[in-house]
Design an enzyme around this catalytic site. Structure first.
Site, mmCIF file in Angstrom:
data_model
loop_
_atom_site.group_PDB
_atom_site.id
_atom_site.type_symbol
_atom_site.label_atom_id
_atom_site.label_comp_id
_atom_site.label_asym_id
_atom_site.label_seq_id
_atom_site.Cartn_x
_atom_site.Cartn_y
_atom_site.Cartn_z
ATOM 1 N N VAL A 1 -12.742 15.029 -20.867
ATOM 2 C CA VAL A 1 -12.056 16.318 -21.050
ATOM 3 C C VAL A 1 -12.421 16.842 -22.442
ATOM 4 C CG1 VAL A 1 -9.818 17.482 -21.167
ATOM 5 C CG2 VAL A 1 -10.195 15.636 -19.512
ATOM 6 N N HIS B 1 -6.270 11.918 -22.161
ATOM 7 C CA HIS B 1 -5.413 10.861 -21.622
ATOM 8 C C HIS B 1 -4.663 11.359 -20.381
ATOM 9 C CE1 HIS B 1 -5.252 9.744 -26.074
ATOM 10 N NE2 HIS B 1 -5.737 8.650 -25.536
ATOM 11 N N HIS C 1 -3.409 13.186 -25.599
ATOM 12 C CA HIS C 1 -3.955 14.540 -25.489
ATOM 13 C C HIS C 1 -4.366 14.740 -24.034
ATOM 14 C CE1 HIS C 1 -7.764 12.439 -25.462
ATOM 15 N NE2 HIS C 1 -7.534 11.933 -26.663
ATOM 16 N N GLN D 1 -17.361 1.264 -22.916
ATOM 17 C CA GLN D 1 -16.115 0.539 -22.621
ATOM 18 C C GLN D 1 -15.857 0.430 -21.117
ATOM 19 O OE1 GLN D 1 -12.245 1.029 -24.831
ATOM 20 N NE2 GLN D 1 -11.809 2.410 -23.134
ATOM 21 N N ARG E 1 -8.693 10.901 -32.600
ATOM 22 C CA ARG E 1 -9.224 10.930 -33.974
ATOM 23 C C ARG E 1 -9.599 12.349 -34.415
ATOM 24 N NH1 ARG E 1 -11.295 5.517 -32.522
ATOM 25 N NH2 ARG E 1 -10.352 4.067 -34.006
ATOM 26 N N SER F 1 -10.183 13.703 -28.536
ATOM 27 C CA SER F 1 -10.028 12.359 -29.082
ATOM 28 C C SER F 1 -8.807 12.348 -29.983
ATOM 29 C CB SER F 1 -11.263 11.982 -29.913
ATOM 30 O OG SER F 1 -10.989 10.886 -30.746
HETATM 31 P P1 AMP Z 1 -7.570 5.629 -26.330
HETATM 32 O O1 AMP Z 1 -6.132 5.968 -26.474
HETATM 33 O O2 AMP Z 1 -8.462 6.358 -27.284
HETATM 34 O O3 AMP Z 1 -7.805 4.142 -26.312
HETATM 35 O O4 AMP Z 1 -8.007 6.152 -24.912
HETATM 36 C C1 AMP Z 1 -7.335 5.725 -23.755
HETATM 37 C C2 AMP Z 1 -8.135 6.130 -22.555
HETATM 38 O O5 AMP Z 1 -8.275 7.549 -22.531
HETATM 39 C C3 AMP Z 1 -9.566 5.539 -22.558
HETATM 40 O O6 AMP Z 1 -9.887 5.117 -21.244
HETATM 41 C C4 AMP Z 1 -10.389 6.718 -22.982
HETATM 42 O O7 AMP Z 1 -11.725 6.676 -22.490
HETATM 43 C C5 AMP Z 1 -9.632 7.870 -22.353
HETATM 44 N N1 AMP Z 1 -9.968 9.116 -23.033
HETATM 45 C C6 AMP Z 1 -9.877 9.375 -24.352
HETATM 46 N N2 AMP Z 1 -10.333 10.620 -24.623
HETATM 47 C C7 AMP Z 1 -10.727 11.144 -23.434
HETATM 48 C C8 AMP Z 1 -11.308 12.397 -23.043
HETATM 49 N N3 AMP Z 1 -11.568 13.354 -23.925
HETATM 50 N N4 AMP Z 1 -11.571 12.580 -21.739
HETATM 51 C C9 AMP Z 1 -11.323 11.612 -20.825
HETATM 52 N N5 AMP Z 1 -10.775 10.407 -21.128
HETATM 53 C C10 AMP Z 1 -10.492 10.182 -22.416
#
Ligand code: AMP
Length: 284
Positions: A179, A40, A37, A156, A190, A188
Site C-alpha cells: 500500500v 497494516h 497505517h 521477509q 518509519r 511504513s
Molecule cells: P511491521 O509492523 O512493519 O512489522 O509490519 C507488519 C506487517 O505489515 C508486515 O507483514 C509488513 O510487510 C506489512 N506492511 C508494512 N507496510 C506495508 C505496506 N505499505 N503495504 C503492505 N503491507 C505492509
C-alpha cells in the site's frame, strides 16, 4: 462494533483461539509492530474477509533490531492502534510483554538459511533470525488458520513461507500487495522519521521502481542493464544513500543475470537521512 479485547498472556490468547477453532471458526493472524497505517490495515482487511475471527499482534520485537538501530525510537501508539482495529471489527489484539515473550534465558533461534543471506541481511545480519524466531513463537502461541504479511517486506514473506513449509507449521501464509501514499511512497511506520525535505527525497525509491517497469515494458530485458540503471538513478538521487538495488527471482531471491523472460522482481533499500527505507515491485 465492539472494541477488540487486548490480551497480553500467552496462555490466555491460546485458550481463546482454541475455543474459537473448536467451535468451527476460522482464525486469521496479522503480526505487526504497531504504529498502524493503511498498509497494516490492508492486511487486517484481507484477514477480515477470509476469517471469522481476526487477531492482530502488536509487538515491537527487540530481537529483530541490531544494537544502534531504532528500537527505542520506534513509534508506539497502542491506544490509537486499538481504535483503528476497532473500526475494522478486529476481535483480538495480542500484545505480549517484552519480558514475558523474549526471555533472556531462551536458547533457541529459528534460522532460515539461504533466503536469509543476501539483500536485507547484508546490512542487517541478525534481523531475520529475530523475525523468524518471534513469528514462530506467535504462530505457536496463537495457532491461527492463516497468517498475513505484506509484500512491502518482500524477503521477509519469502523467508516465512520457506520456514512454514520446512517446519510443517499448519498455517496458510497470505502475502498482500504494497500500500502506497498517493505520491507513491510505500507506507511504513518509519516514514514518521522523515523531515519534509527527506519525505520528498524518499520518492526516489518508488520513482526508480516505476522507471524499471517502464524500461522493461520498452523492451530492456537484460537484468544486468536494469540493475545498473537503478544503481545509477539512486546513486544520483539527492538526499539518498543507496544500500542495494537488485533484480531478483521472486521465489529464490537470487540475482538475475542477462536476458530475462520473467518473473522479475526489483528490490531496493536506501537511507534517506538517517532513515532506512525499503521498497520493491514485480516488473515482469
Ligand atoms: P511491521 O509492523 O512493519 O512489522 O509490519 C507488519 C506487517 O505489515 C508486515 O507483514 C509488513 O510487510 C506489512 N506492511 C508494512 N507496510 C506495508 C505496506 N505499505 N503495504 C503492505 N503491507 C505492509
Amino acid at each position: 462494533m465492539g472494541r477488540p479485547q487486548v490480551i497480553t498472556g500467552v496462555e490466555e490468547i491460546r485458550r481463546i483461539v482454541t475455543d474459537h477453532r473448536s467451535a468451527g471458526r476460522r482464525v486469521g493472524l496479522v503480526p505487526t509492530m504497531g504504529a498502524l497505517h493503511d498498509g497494516h490495515l490492508s492486511l487486517v482487511d484481507a484477514a477480515r474477509r477470509d476469517n471469522d475471527v481476526v487477531v492482530t499482534s502488536i509487538f515491537v520485537n527487540p530481537l529483530q533490531f541490531a544494537p544502534g538501530e531504532d528500537l527505542e525510537a520506534y513509534p508506539r501508539n497502542l491506544e490509537s492502534d486499538v481504535d483503528q482495529l476497532a473500526e475494522r471489527d478486529v476481535e483480538l489484539v495480542f500484545h505480549p510483554d517484552v519480558e514475558a515473550f523474549t526471555s533472556p534465558s531462551a536458547m533457541t533461534t529459528v534460522h532460515v538459511d539461504g533466503l536469509s543471506r543476501g539483500l536485507e541481511a547484508v546490512t542487517r545480519p541478525t534481523h531475520f533470525d529475530g523475525v523468524t524466531t518471534i513469528v514462530t513463537k506467535l504462530l505457536n502461541t496463537v495457532a491461527p488458520d492463516a497468517v498475513y504479511f505484506g509484500a512491502k517486506d518482500f524477503q521477509q514473506q519469502a523467508i516465512i513461507r520457506q520456514m512454514v513449509g520446512d517446519l510443517n507449521i499448519p498455517v496458510e501464509v497470505v502475502t498482500c500487495p504494497i500500500v502506497r501514499e498517493p505520491d507513491g511512497l510505500a507506507m511504513s511506520s518509519r516514514n514518521v522519521y522523515l523531515s519534509a525535505e527527506e519525505r520528498v527525497d524518499a520518492l526516489a525509491l518508488s520513482a526508480a521502481l516505476i522507471h524499471a517497469h517502464q524500461v522493461w515494458d520498452a523492451g530492456e530485458h537484460d537484468a544486468d542493464e536494469l540493475r545498473s540503471e537503478l544503481v545509477d538513478i539512486l546513486t544520483d538521487a539527492p538526499g539518498v544513500r543507496l544500500d542495494y538495488a537488485e533484480v531478483i527471482d521472486p521465489v529464490t531471491l537470487e540475482p538475475l543475470k542477462g536476458i530475462q523472460t520473467g518473473p522479475v522482481q526489483v528490490v531496493l533499500a536506501a537511507f534517506v537521512g538517517p532513515t532506512r527505507l525499503i521498497d520493491n515491485a514485480r516488473i515482469a
